[in-house]
Design an enzyme around this catalytic site. Structure first.
Site, PDB file in Angstrom:
ATOM      1  N   HIS A 162      -3.539  -0.784   0.803  1.00 22.52           N
ATOM      2  CA  HIS A 162      -4.893  -0.934   1.351  1.00 22.52           C
ATOM      3  C   HIS A 162      -5.672  -2.078   0.719  1.00 22.52           C
ATOM      4  CE1 HIS A 162      -5.536   1.561  -2.225  1.00 22.52           C
ATOM      5  NE2 HIS A 162      -6.787   1.169  -2.225  1.00 22.52           N
ATOM      6  N   LYS A 166      -7.010  -8.246  -1.925  1.00 24.34           N
ATOM      7  CA  LYS A 166      -7.643  -8.713  -3.157  1.00 24.34           C
ATOM      8  C   LYS A 166      -6.848  -9.827  -3.833  1.00 24.34           C
ATOM      9  CE  LYS A 166     -10.343  -4.603  -4.231  1.00 24.34           C
ATOM     10  NZ  LYS A 166     -10.579  -3.486  -5.171  1.00 24.34           N
ATOM     11  N   HIS A 215     -10.192   0.398   5.833  1.00 24.81           N
ATOM     12  CA  HIS A 215     -10.316   1.461   4.833  1.00 24.81           C
ATOM     13  C   HIS A 215     -11.688   1.535   4.165  1.00 24.81           C
ATOM     14  CE1 HIS A 215      -9.333  -1.814   1.984  1.00 24.81           C
ATOM     15  NE2 HIS A 215      -9.804  -1.038   1.022  1.00 24.81           N
TER      16      HIS A 215
END
Length: 220
Positions: A162, A166, A215
């Protein structure tokens, strides 16, 4: 079978980093290890457990030629590195499980390696315990909502990716101890879009791409 290493037994009892300030004579180390440290004139050792799904699977150690070289901050840092390395090592396993859970298209080994490398660069201090917790919770929620077991399993496996977006968030933002400024928060919020875009380019990870994109959405 050979006897378990004394440090492994220690970590199974107490799963936290251990500082060995007299490694040349410490019986937590095997004699060949003590001899090597003595020959290399390494006088301090710090060892952290590598834990996956509540099991000790190995250890990560550092050594110094200075006496009493390591403290609590060093132990915390090496412990964080050990959990990150463990998560990276097992990310490929989780991705492979995700691929096996669908009868659609399978992903080439090269793409898996690239995905694993991207996750390694995220530097988000994600641990194996965190990833497994996300997976377990997602599967439990899916079953509670009426998903079939196979679909709940696929969703749980997809959920471990998820935060893959990043990889594009600068370390200065990810590691910031202070509240993020508006401009930094704007960048951070882009990780859902970046993650979805990245995963959408890999066959067989369509569900994971949807999880990455949505998410953080709040439906009430």
């Amino acid at each position: 079978n050979p006897e378990p290493h004394p440090i492994r037994l220690l970590f199974e009892r107490t799963p936290r980093p251990a500082i060995l300030n007299d490694p040349w004579n410490n019986e937590l180390l095997l004699k060949p290890q003590r001899d090597i440290l003595r020959m290399a004139k390494l006088r301090s050792v710090l060892v952290a457990p590598m834990i996956w799904r509540d099991q000790v699977i190995g250890s990560l150690g550092v050594a110094s030629g200075q006496e009493a070289a390591f403290g609590a901050d060093d132990a915390q840092f090496v412990g964080a590195v050990a959990t990150q390395v463990t998560a990276i090592m097992h990310m490929e396993t989780l991705v492979n499980e995700l691929q096996a859970s669908t009868s659609r298209l399978s992903q080439a080994h090269e793409e898996t390696v690239l995905l694993l490398a991207a996750a390694a660069d995220a530097h988000d201090r994600t641990t194996g315990l965190h990833l497994q917790g996300v997976r377990d919770l997602t599967e439990a929620l899916a079953r509670e909502l009426g998903y079939a077991d196979a679909d709940a399993t696929a969703l749980g496996l997809a959920s471990v990716l998820h935060d893959i977006g990043k990889i594009r968030v600068p370390d200065t933002i990810l590691a910031s101890p202070a509240k993020l400024e508006a401009s930094q928060w704007k960048v951070m919020k882009q990780h859902t879009i970046w993650g979805s875009s990245f995963l959408s380019g890999h066959q067989g990870l369509e569900l994971a791409a949807a999880v990455a994109l949505h998410h953080h959405e709040h439906w009430d």
